[in-house]
Structure formats: C-alpha cells, structure tokens
Motif scaffolding. Sequence first.
Motif, short mmCIF file in Angstrom:
data_model
loop_
_atom_site.label_atom_id
_atom_site.label_comp_id
_atom_site.label_asym_id
_atom_site.label_seq_id
_atom_site.Cartn_x
_atom_site.Cartn_y
_atom_site.Cartn_z
N LEU A 53 -95.25 18.73 8.86
CA LEU A 53 -96.08 17.92 7.96
C LEU A 53 -95.84 18.27 6.49
O LEU A 53 -95.69 17.39 5.65
N ILE A 54 -95.79 19.55 6.18
CA ILE A 54 -95.59 19.97 4.79
C ILE A 54 -94.20 19.59 4.31
O ILE A 54 -94.02 19.13 3.18
N PHE A 55 -93.19 19.77 5.17
CA PHE A 55 -91.82 19.51 4.75
C PHE A 55 -91.45 18.03 4.84
O PHE A 55 -90.38 17.64 4.43
N GLY A 56 -92.34 17.22 5.39
CA GLY A 56 -92.08 15.78 5.45
C GLY A 56 -90.94 15.42 6.40
O GLY A 56 -90.11 14.57 6.07
N ALA A 57 -90.91 16.03 7.58
CA ALA A 57 -89.85 15.75 8.54
C ALA A 57 -89.91 14.30 8.99
O ALA A 57 -90.90 13.87 9.59
N ALA A 58 -88.88 13.54 8.70
CA ALA A 58 -88.87 12.11 8.99
C ALA A 58 -88.49 11.79 10.43
O ALA A 58 -88.75 10.69 10.90
N ASP A 59 -87.86 12.72 11.14
CA ASP A 59 -87.41 12.45 12.51
C ASP A 59 -88.32 13.11 13.54
O ASP A 59 -87.88 13.54 14.59
N TRP A 60 -89.56 13.16 13.26
CA TRP A 60 -90.51 13.90 14.07
C TRP A 60 -91.78 13.07 14.17
O TRP A 60 -92.04 12.27 13.28
N PRO A 61 -92.58 13.10 15.21
CA PRO A 61 -92.82 14.20 16.13
C PRO A 61 -92.10 14.13 17.47
O PRO A 61 -92.18 15.06 18.25
N HIS A 62 -91.40 13.04 17.78
CA HIS A 62 -90.81 12.94 19.12
C HIS A 62 -89.37 13.40 19.19
O HIS A 62 -88.82 13.51 20.27
#
Length: 185
Positions: free
Chosen positions: A126-135
Amino acid sequence: IRDAFSQRLGALCGVDAMAYTPALVFVNGEFWGMYNCRERYERQYFSEHYGVAKENVTVMESDYSLVNRDNLADYVVSDGDPADGADFNQLYHTIAASDLKDPEQYAYVCSRLDIDSVINMYVEHLIFGAADWPHNNIKLWRNSNPEDPSGIPNGITLFWIRIPRWAWPVPITPAVFPRLSTMTP
C-alpha cells in the motif's frame, strides 16, 4: 532500481527482503546495460536466512496466468513439497469463504498464518503503491516439518502437536512507486 529500493526499505522495517547488487553487463565486449542481481525466494534462501533444513521449506506463489482470470485461483508450489500446496489452497479458500469478524474463525486463521507477515506485506504494497497487487506477485513459505522448531513462522503448539504457519516475504515489486503522471487523484 525502484524494486531494489523497496527491498531495502522493507529490510529496514524488519521484513524478509532479497539482497541485491547492481552489475554492469557486457556481452562480447558490448555494453548491455546495468542489471540488478538479487537473491531468489526459494528453499535455499529460507534455509540460509532462518536455519531451516532445505528439505523442510515449501515456497508457494500466485500464478499470474491463473489469477489474471480468477482472483481465487489456487497458488502453486514453486519450490518444495507439492502436498503443501493442497494444504495452503484449502486454507486460502476457507479464508475467502469465512467471516473473519467471527473471533473463532479469525483465531483459526491466525493459527495457520503468520499474521504479522501478512500485515507487513499489505503495508509495504500500500505504501509503495504496488500496481500489480493484490492478486499478482505474491510468495509465501513455511517450515513444513512440525518436528523442526527452526525458522519463522514458528507455528503454534496445540495439544503437544506443532502446526507450522505460512509467512509472506516481501516479493519482487517491479510495479512500485508509480510515476506521478500515472497516478490519478
């Protein structure tokens, strides 16, 4: 570079992170660029970092080709005992169908998962802004030998039987820290 930076920040927070080093790559004298050499989350990593016998480690991951079509697709064993895959996938589907507001169901989930590692994974993504997540891009591991107390997750002891728990290291996160131009308000 963003992924390596996120790994370093994750390590500062006390979560599993892969060591890395930049390397200049030349092929037949021609410069091909700067590459990022890193550890891999596999049996060897957890054996070296936690002292767990390599044969006792099982590593699982989400398979993008499956979760892209079905976000409840089974995880796959990437390294270790395939029987552990069935154990985790059963747990995964139980969690998806459960009401975790129920204290008994939540306690059961906590007995099988290292909740702190799950929280750390969520916070980092959430903090790092992962665009390919959560699945996508999720790995997890456990020491599958109930007689071996080494490593994390330590598991719980219930009626003198040790139950190993699953834990989440910080995965490779290439889609972190999105460019400001790609973010929407």
